[in-house]
Design a protein around this motif. Structure first.
Motif: not given
Length: 511
Positions: A198-199, A209-210, A217-222
């Motif tokens: 995700l940018v 960026t992650i 990925i959803a948990e990392k973004v959260k």
């Protein structure tokens, strides 16, 4: 009244230099610019001074105007005979709803053009070091909306086809639905370990960026509280990011730098900051103009009338050269009347400005201050020689006083003056209040004093408090001395009193 014309323009993904030439022309000729939040505000500086600005930006939870209202606004403005530029982030045809705007214009027989822009679906991954296609990984790419109308669901997407037939998938406006996107792709056959990136705010100073996998990925973004706007890239090409993340390796990546020098002088520094990966924000707190005081004007003209009588002409800045020769031309004075004088220039840029006018400096000191020019010519000076010193109204007294002590006849005249400027100040104050300025560059003592005065006139009660935490860059020791007098610490110091050296000092420090 004759109908106007509407330009439906893609502004690109954020970096203002990524707009097309055609799009920039549409901005420059517009009577009205209708823009949203994903179009860089720096593009608006190219508008005509009298052009009207209408913000119709959309936030994830708030719309300034509904799309139908924007469509009608464009028609109404055109019916007023206006040239209208509708400035939209990215490319207007890629989920930009340009078709709806164009349809209503066509229904009302309004002339319009669609000017494509660089879409964020390609540019943002590229700025994060992720090419959307690569011969070793994939030859196909899909651009998918991550956000659907309220009356639609993701069931309308052919998830199985996406998962099985497409190599790289780019989702726009999908951060809020990331968990569902990941779940559907895994359900339809994508491996849980498929790379994802995700940018956020791609190509902007705030770019971040992650990376992860469909599984995590959803948990990392959260956990990172990673917010929109962001582009989601799913595919093996994400593996290239670590190797190809080119812009993040630039020394000023993620840094916004305030340039305070006069607009006529700022371009070189702005370009150097851009090359170093930073974003230059121009706040020219100084405006240069010919002397306004009648006595200063008279003194300058009297000196120019007897130009042939001077033994030395000492030019201490590029500005001094420009205003000096401009006044010579206005008065129709032939430069050959300078033939009796030896000419000294402070700094290579000043010498270059002279050379552009067909004059080579006789003396170019090693140090680019008044002390340096005095050291360079002192052995050649003789008592009673006549020296012309064309300077600014705020010039230092060191050089003329030392020359007089040596017995020379010094004629010091103002060829230009520094005037406080406040244009674009409100934007700068807002950035400072939101910690959006990381570095401030000062190229003279007057830029320091004028910045503080400009902030006060813009309603800032305590400018020093507002500038706390911002790094300070100075072009030379005299400027640094003024900075310290105002109570600010200095982070960067140019080795030489040149813009190139100032930019180099910035490049030596990574955040």
């Amino acid at each position: 009244m004759t109908k106007g014309k509407v330009y439906l323009v893609g502004a690109g993904p954020g970096d203002p230099k990524l707009i097309t030439v055609r799009g920039l022309e549409a901005i420059q000729k517009a009577d009205v610019i209708v823009y949203d939040r994903l179009a860089s505000p720096r593009l608006l500086k190219h508008r005509k001074p009298e052009a009207e600005l209408i913000f119709v930006g959309k936030l994830p939870d708030k719309h300034m105007l509904k799309q139908e209202e924007i469509n009608q606004l464009l028609v109404d403005l055109a019916f007023q005979g206006k040239v209208v530029t509708r400035l939209k982030g990215g490319d207007p045809s890629v989920f930009g709803r340009v078709g709806e705007e164009a349809e209503l214009l066509a229904d009302n027989e309004v002339t319009y053009e669609i000017i494509p822009g660089i879409t964020s679906s390609i540019a943002v991954p590229a700025y994060a070091g992720i090419p959307v296609t690569h011969r070793d990984f994939t030859s196909s790419v899909a651009i998918v909306t991550g956000h659907e109308y309220p009356n639609k669901t993701y069931s309308s997407l052919d998830w199985e086809h996406l998962a099985k037939a497409i190599g790289t998938m780019v989702f726009l406006m999908g951060v809020a639905n990331l968990e569902q996107i990941s779940r559907e792709l895994i359900r339809c056959g994508k491996p849980p370990q498929m790379p994802v990136a995700l940018v956020r705010w791609g190509t902007w100073t705030e770019q971040a960026t992650i990376t992860g996998t469909l599984e995590d990925i959803a948990e990392k973004v959260k956990q990172a509280n990673f917010q929109s706007p962001a582009v989601i890239i799913v595919g093996e090409v994400v593996k290239l990011r670590e190797k190809l993340a080119w812009i993040e390796k630039k020394p000023l990546f993620g840094r916004r730098v305030l340039v305070t020098r006069a607009r006529s002088q700022a371009s070189e520094l702005v370009d150097l900051i851009d090359e170093l990966g930073g974003e230059a924000v121009e706040f020219p707190v100084i405006r240069l103009q010919p002397p306004s005081r009648p006595e200063a004007q008279l003194a300058l003209d009297e000196a120019l009338d007897k130009l042939q009588t001077f033994d030395w002409i000492l030019l201490t800045s590029v500005n001094g050269v420009e205003f000096f020769f401009s006044r010579l031309l206005e008065k129709r004075i032939d430069v050959r009347r300078m033939g009796n004088a030896r000419i000294a220039a402070v700094g290579p840029k000043t010498a270059e400005a002279l050379a552009e006018r067909g004059i080579l400096a006789d003396v170019l000191p090693a140090r680019y201050q008044g002390e340096g020019i005095l050291e360079a010519i002192q052995t050649e000076l003789k008592p009673d020689q006549k020296v012309l010193l064309p300077t600014a109204d705020l010039a230092r007294e060191y050089l003329p006083s030392k020359l007089k002590e040596l017995g020379l006849q010094v004629t010091e005249v103002d060829v230009y003056e520094n005037v406080l400027a406040l244009e674009e100040g409100e934007e700068v104050v807002s950035l400072l209040q939101n910690q959006g300025i990381h570095i401030i560059t000062f190229t003279s003592s007057s830029t320091v004093t004028n910045l503080f005065e400009a902030l006060r006139q813009l309603g800032v009660e305590d400018p020093l408090a507002l500038l706390q935490g911002v790094e300070i860059a100075c072009i030379g020791p005299k400027t640094a001395e003024t900075v310290r007098q105002f109570g600010l610490p200095i982070t960067y110091m140019a080795e030489e009193a040149t813009v190139a050296s100032l930019a180099e000092s910035l490049s030596l420090h990574r955040k």
